[in-house]
Design an enzyme around this catalytic site. Structure first.
Site, PDB file in Angstrom:
ATOM      1  N   ASP A   9     -13.978 -69.373  10.049  1.00  0.00           N
ATOM      2  CA  ASP A   9     -14.287 -70.655   9.452  1.00  0.00           C
ATOM      3  C   ASP A   9     -13.327 -70.840   8.279  1.00  0.00           C
ATOM      4  OD1 ASP A   9     -15.762 -72.955   8.617  1.00  0.00           O
ATOM      5  OD2 ASP A   9     -16.649 -71.693   7.070  1.00  0.00           O
ATOM      6  N   CYS A  42     -33.797 -55.528 -11.810  1.00  0.00           N
ATOM      7  CA  CYS A  42     -34.630 -56.555 -11.174  1.00  0.00           C
ATOM      8  C   CYS A  42     -36.020 -55.988 -10.921  1.00  0.00           C
ATOM      9  CB  CYS A  42     -34.018 -56.995  -9.851  1.00  0.00           C
ATOM     10  SG  CYS A  42     -32.424 -57.779 -10.030  1.00  0.00           S
TER      11      CYS A  42
END
Lengths: 68, 806
Positions: free
Chosen positions: B510, B108
């Site tokens: 969650d 990158c």
């Protein structure tokens, strides 16, 4: 051993010079990011890329809107 | 948002760009290169076209598909935008810091920094990987910032302006100041130590008095800058604590430094007695190192404005008359009409004026199923339009949207959070008081017994018991643990998380995206297997999540071309396949078009989304869709319960779905709560906090306020940015196994810290006894002080708190 009276101050001057260098490097931001330069060195530039015009405005690559 | 991701089903080939398996639907036998998605194909083409194919030369490449936003970035060239974020550089150049998504590897860096070679007019690009910031310098007369941003976008690095510039600059300046202080203290300490070594060596042999005096004066001269520059930190901090009438670890430190230095200076001038300079200066250095480690690990509170910026689009399509123009979201006022195309993120809160579509609300509610939406219904900023174009009337924009309010609550919650009291800090209070009492006693009582040495004994006590190792014990062990954890994909911000996680408490998870995979999948199929290829023939013509789940599940089916296909939004698909009419869709839709009554739909459990298939008016099959539970969730929860944690589920998804998930995972129904809004999740966490520490694990924006408020917030892979900003810990590898590794590592780290504290206290008790009885001389003090620190450093370094996961 009287040479010590000269050598110790000389050593201290050298320390002071090193510290000035360290301060300069730190203020110049050389210790801000220790990660990227290491990654940068991993690749070398062998091939020079060809010239290419910048992508045109509104170059859309997104998913086409569905028709329904 | 994970539900929009087409999961690869068969690893037939690896994507030529990102290396992930190519789904069979995308497999093209005609070419050598296979791609997992359109984004990767585009990026690959671009990289080859510009002659940067060397990108593919190394192993270390991004292992994530390219998802360009396809935005125009027109607002980047807006004068107002450039006034806010860009700076004028030398020679008519402009400079800006852009935040790039998805930069994390050597390739990158290489690719992003090649921008100047590809976009004429771009002068330089410098990437800072840990902060995901690219500093771009460009020539405004030759190119535009939007063109550079579009190029980065094509490669899969969507850009946005970095707003936190000022806070970041301040923090960085403080870091630099601290580093310089450490450098100065370290250099002085090493030299004072060298001189001290000469003096100690002279102790045994004969050293001429003139040399001894000379070395003592050199030590004094070196100590003065150490006290007034790096050492000043402790004096100001101690003074502040005293003025606030609190006992702080810095109080005895300042006292020891001050007393030791003054006594040493007096003794140097008088040419008798011990000097304490080596101890004093080394102390300053080691304490500063400990403080720096701790300070660097501290988490920054999330900035709600910055997050809102990241989660909502920067521009919206404003409709005026029959014209559509792209405008910055900041410029939208209530009652403006905005167009939201398929795949777009809704920019503001509003009411649908025209159009029907399906919305992915998971960012707000955690609900995994797409919700059908039509005219006069409310939509919220941050949700994603999955179906077709909508026109909405703006009701709220920017910080007053529901998303903006949630993020503000997240910021407020994080500020309300009580700081973690470290074991070392708790001990330091007692320790400080004890040392002060002992030093005073040594001096006052000693004055009667041995008036000449009483003061020196008291000072020796202060120096030798200085909480140096104690101050290093926690930050060092934590730093080592955080570094090791990062290598195995567990990113920990701040050591506080480890301290809390080392003792079991309540663990709330969650459901969507955490316990489950967060995507729609075909979980049950009853009926005619022969109809599979026919169903698939129709579904290939839809981009509805259900259609994609069919494609993923049946990637190996042979392809059938339908004679006729029609999609009815909010219902299903109609068509003709192999000469027979076929209806696939919701039960209501299919039953309205079928002759026989519903038998098969009844076989599906409640928590699955039903889809019926009718051929020539007869129902032949029923399919149930749901969010599959992660395979490692159940064993991970078992292991955590074995370690004493109370596990509960806290989800925004429908209660029936949550109950089914809880049952499958063996979580008691009483501890599984569904249908909770982000605000309610926050409420549950606050209520649990009154009973003890709470760890919250989640992935969405809807979890973010709860994660920010919990004692420890943990974000999982694939989570939303707001959630990651709120979390203390981020699990970068998928699944819940890293959660177990995290808890185990936290326990081990605390064991190391306790051992460190025990050792440093042991040294101190021994030193105190020696000092009080007057047995201590500068030589023993000089050996004991660094020895305790060295032991602590070695123990922390050798600790195996986080080992690579099995």
């Amino acid at each position: 051993m009287t040479i010590l009276f000269v050598l110790v101050p000389v050593a201290l001057v050298l320390v002071a010079i090193a510290l000035v260098g360290f301060g300069w490097a730190t203020r110049g931001g050389q210790f801000d990011d220790l990660e990227t330069p290491a990654l940068r060195a991993l690749r070398d530039d062998t091939d020079a890329p060809r010239d290419r015009p910048a992508p045109p405005a509104n170059h859309s690559i997104g998913r086409a809107p569905s028709k329904s | 948002m994970a539900s929009t991701v087409a999961e690869p089903a068969v690893a037939a080939a690896a994507c030529a760009h990102c290396g992930l398996p190519v789904p069979t639907g995308e497999f093209d036998p005609g070419t050598d290169q296979q791609f997992c998605c359109h984004g990767c194909r585009t990026a690959w083409d671009v990289i080859h076209e510009i002659g940067l194919s060397a990108y593919y030369g190394t192993e270390d490449r991004r292992g994530a598909p390219v998802r360009p936003s396809g935005r125009g970035y027109d607002e980047f060239d807006h004068p107002a935008f450039q006034r806010l974020y860009a700076r004028d550089g030398t020679g008519g150049l402009k400079e800006i810091d852009l935040y790039l998504d998805g930069v994390h590897c050597a390739s990158c860096v290489w690719l992003v920094e090649r921008v100047p070679l590809v976009v004429p007019g771009a002068v330089s690009a410098e990437l800072d990987v840990p902060r995901s910031l690219a500093r771009i310098r460009w020539d405004p007369s030759r190119t535009t910032l939007a063109a550079i941003a579009r190029f980065l976008d094509q490669l899969g690095y969507p850009a946005r302006a970095f707003r936190g510039g000022r806070a970041d600059e301040l923090r960085r300046a403080e870091d630099r100041r601290m580093l310089i202080r450490i450098g100065v203290a370290g250099a002085l300490a090493i030299n004072v130590m060298t001189v001290a070594l000469a003096l100690y060596a002279g102790w045994f042999g004969a050293m001429e008095a003139s040399y001894v005096r000379y070395f003592r004066w050199v030590s004094l001269l070196l100590s003065v800058p150490a006290i007034v520059w790096p050492g000043r930190v402790f004096f100001t901090s101690a003074w502040g604590a005293l003025r606030a009438r609190r006992l702080h670890m810095d109080v005895p430190i300042a006292l020891a430094l001050g007393a030791g230095f003054l006594r040493g200076a007096v003794n140097t001038i008088a040419d008798t007695g011990p000097i304490y300079f080596d101890g004093v200066v080394t102390l300053i250095f080691l304490l500063l190192v400990g403080r720096f480690l701790q300070q660097r690990a501290q988490r920054a509170a999330a900035d709600s404005a910055e997050l809102l910026h990241a989660l909502t689009p920067a521009t919206a399509r404003l409709v005026t008359g029959d014209q559509v123009s792209e405008v910055p979201v900041e410029g939208l006022t209530p009652d403006a009409i905005v167009e939201v195309r398929a795949g777009d993120t809704v920019p503001t809160d509003g009411i649908v004026v025209s159009g029907r579509s399906n919305l992915d609300l998971s960012v707000l509610t955690g609900e995994s199923r797409p919700i059908a939406i039509g005219p006069e219904e409310a939509v919220y900023a941050g949700t994603v339009n999955l179906g077709s174009a909508l026109k909405i009337r703006v009701t709220e924009a920017g910080e007053t949207t529901r998303l903006g309010r949630i993020l503000r609550e997240l910021e407020a919650g994080m500020r309300r959070r009580a700081p973690v009291v470290h074991t070392a800090d708790r001990l330091a209070g007692f320790f400080v008081a004890a040392v002060m009492v002992l030093a005073a006693a040594t001096w006052l009582i000693g004055r009667r017994i041995d008036p000449t040495n009483a003061l020196d004994n008291a000072i020796a006590l202060l120096i030798v018991t200085c909480p140096c190792a104690l101050a290093l014990a926690t930050p060092l062990a934590m730093t080592v643990a955080v570094g090791r954890a990062a290598k195995s994909g567990i990113l920990i911000r701040g050591g506080d998380a480890l301290e809390v996680l080392s003792r079991p408490g309540k663990l709330l998870l969650d459901k969507t995206g955490t316990l489950t995979e967060g995507r729609l999948a075909l979980l049950q199929w009853t009926g005619d297997d022969a109809s599979r290829s026919e169903v698939l023939a129709l579904e290939r013509h839809s981009n509805h999540p259900i259609a994609r789940a069919f494609e993923t599940a049946w990637a190996d089916q042979r392809e059938v071309v339908p004679e006729q296909v029609e999609q009815i939004l909010g219902g299903g698909l109609l068509g003709v396949v192999n000469g027979r009419s076929l209806v696939v869709g919701s039960p209501r839709f299919v039953l309205a078009r079928a002759a026989d009554p519903d038998r098969l739909a009844a076989t599906l459990p409640d928590h699955l989304t039903p889809v019926l298939v009718a051929r020539d008016g007869r129902i032949v099959a029923a399919a149930g869709f749901g969010d599959p539970i992660r395979p490692d969730a159940a064993p991970a929860l078992r292991e955590l319960e074995r370690r004493g944690w109370t596990v509960g589920i806290l989800s925004g998804d429908a209660p029936s779905v949550v109950a089914a998930t809880a049952e499958a995972l063996g979580v008691p129904a009483a501890r599984a709560r569904g249908g909770a809004t982000p605000e309610e999740k926050l409420g549950v966490v606050e209520e649990e906090l009154t009973r003890g520490p709470v760890a919250m694990v989640g992935d969405g924006v809807n979890d973010a306020p709860a994660i920010g408020r919990a004692s420890v917030g943990i974000g999982v892979r694939g989570g939303a940015e707001a959630c990651l900003a709120a979390a203390d810990v981020f699990l970068a590898s998928p699944g819940l196994a890293p959660l177990v590794a995290l808890v185990r590592g936290a326990e081990r780290t605390m064991t190391v810290i306790r051992r460190n504290i025990a050792i440093s206290l042991g040294y101190n008790v021994l030193g105190a006894v020696l000092a009080m009885t007057g047995k201590i001389d500068p030589l023993i003090a000089a050996i004991m002080m660094p020895a305790s620190s060295l032991t602590v450093i070695l123990i922390s370094w050798r600790s195996r708190s986080f080992e690579a996961p099995r």
